[in-house]
Design an enzyme around this catalytic site. Structure first.
Site, PDB file in Angstrom:
ATOM      1  N   ARG A 120      -4.065   0.877  -2.272  1.00 28.41           N
ATOM      2  CA  ARG A 120      -4.189  -0.644  -2.190  1.00 28.41           C
ATOM      3  C   ARG A 120      -3.300  -0.928  -3.507  1.00 28.41           C
ATOM      4  NH1 ARG A 120      -8.529  -2.628   0.111  1.00 28.41           N
ATOM      5  NH2 ARG A 120      -8.849  -2.735   2.541  1.00 28.41           N
TER       6      ARG A 120
ATOM      7  N   GLN B  21       1.222  -1.012   0.305  1.00 32.25           N
ATOM      8  CA  GLN B  21       0.332  -0.020   0.110  1.00 32.25           C
ATOM      9  C   GLN B  21       0.657   1.289   0.438  1.00 32.25           C
ATOM     10  OE1 GLN B  21      -1.684   0.386   4.623  1.00 32.25           O
ATOM     11  NE2 GLN B  21      -1.921  -1.419   3.632  1.00 32.25           N
TER      12      GLN B  21
ATOM     13  N   HIS C 235       4.645   0.277   0.171  1.00 35.52           N
ATOM     14  CA  HIS C 235       5.015  -0.052   1.702  1.00 35.52           C
ATOM     15  C   HIS C 235       4.706  -1.994   2.554  1.00 35.52           C
ATOM     16  CE1 HIS C 235       2.540   2.499   3.226  1.00 35.52           C
ATOM     17  NE2 HIS C 235       2.226   1.670   4.820  1.00 35.52           N
TER      18      HIS C 235
ATOM     19  N   HIS D  95       0.244   6.010   0.816  1.00 39.95           N
ATOM     20  CA  HIS D  95      -0.624   6.776   1.975  1.00 39.95           C
ATOM     21  C   HIS D  95      -0.224   8.259   0.953  1.00 39.95           C
ATOM     22  CE1 HIS D  95      -1.697   3.674   4.615  1.00 39.95           C
ATOM     23  NE2 HIS D  95      -0.187   3.789   5.479  1.00 39.95           N
TER      24      HIS D  95
END
Length: 318
Positions: free
Chosen positions: A190, A94, A170, A96
């Site tokens: 994801r 994933q 990560h 962010h």
């Protein structure tokens, strides 16, 4: 004045979770529990105060009604979120977003985070970064499922620390447990989920490829801070990450043997007890400390001492 607030954790069932969080003395709900939200003001799981005047109130509500506890911040919401994650299976790969992208696309904060490794099975590793040099190369490798060549794998052991800024590809993998300090955000994109099927829905979990492509830092950057160490008698206090590297938080590791006195440097300090037992003394009031507790020293606390044999992670908001 309430100088110390202890919090009741919120537990989250996850497809990759297990039961290892019982090692902290928690009475876990049924299911595979992957996350303990230990100190949170986020709407997806805000923690309640367990003690004192504010018992039963949430951190989110106190942020709105009792700003004297936080030094009269101008921020709209409590900025940090502290979790413990138990990866019984690997999490999805994933990434962010930063604050700008998250505000526009998810009405949330961005998500820069960091991990202190509480435990790791022999041979464990993290997915941390990638090897693509351009967005076109990144998208091509994702489309081809060339994960072995795309993803960077890093061996991991107990006591390791990783700073994970927004934009970093990560994943925690099987057998790793971490304490995570992060921005108060629940926005995750994801990239890859190992093609597994959620047994409850019978479906694969949703991927967010376009958002992942938009927010991933390419080429990858893995900026880490050299820890700084302060020895006080037999105790060791380590600064794991701080501004200007993190921008959002300062994170410390306390290895306490004996008595250590602290003085307020920031309006509030968050502390999680990872192991051991001892005593916290603030303003003439003493509190017993045991593994699995999470608390905040509020702006009302100018000085405090911690006595015993304790391993803790502490954090302050920048």
């Amino acid at each position: 004045m309430d100088e110390v607030l202890f919090f009741k954790p919120v537990f989250k069932e996850k497809i990759w979770g297990g039961k290892k969080l019982t090692s902290f003395g928690y009475d876990l709900p049924a299911g595979d529990i992957g996350e303990c939200w230990a100190i949170s003001g986020h709407s997806h799981g805000t923690t309640e105060v367990e003690n004192g005047t504010f018992a039963g109130q949430t951190l989110a509500s106190l942020w709105q009604t009792n700003q004297e506890l936080f030094g009269h911040s101008k921020l709209e919401r409590f900025p940090l979120l502290v979790k413990i994650l138990d990866a019984e299976a690997s999490l999805s790969v994933q990434v962010h977003p930063d604050d700008v992208y998250a505000k526009e696309h998810a009405n949330d904060l961005g998500k820069t985070e960091c991990w202190y490794v509480i435990d790791a099975d022999p041979g464990s590793y993290l997915i941390f970064g990638h090897h693509a040099q351009t967005r076109a190369e990144f998208e091509k490798m994702v489309a081809a499922g060339d994960w072995d060549n795309l993803l960077n794998k890093v061996p991991v052991k107990k006591g390791d620390f990783f700073f994970v800024p927004s934009g970093t590809v990560h994943a925690l993998t099987k057998g790793v447990m971490v304490l995570e300090t992060q921005q108060s955000s629940d926005t995750t994109y994801r990239l890859y989920d190992f093609d597994r099927v959620d047994q409850k829905t019978g479906q694969k979990r949703e991927l967010h490829l376009e958002d992942s492509f938009n927010v991933t830092t390419i080429p990858a950057k893995t900026v880490q801070q050299e820890p700084s160490v302060l020895k006080i008698g037999d105790s060791v206090l380590t600064t794991l990450v701080s501004d200007p590297i993190s921008k959002y938080f300062n994170v410390y590791h306390y290895d306490i043997h004996g008595t250590v006195q602290f003085a307020k440097e920031y309006p509030y300090t968050l502390v999680s007890v990872l192991d051991g037992e001892g005593t916290l003394t603030v303003g003439g009031q003493s509190y017993s400390l045991i593994k699995g507790q999470h608390f905040m020293l509020t702006n009302e606390a100018d000085e405090w001492t911690m006595t015993g044999n304790l391993e803790c992670i502490a954090s302050t908001a920048h």
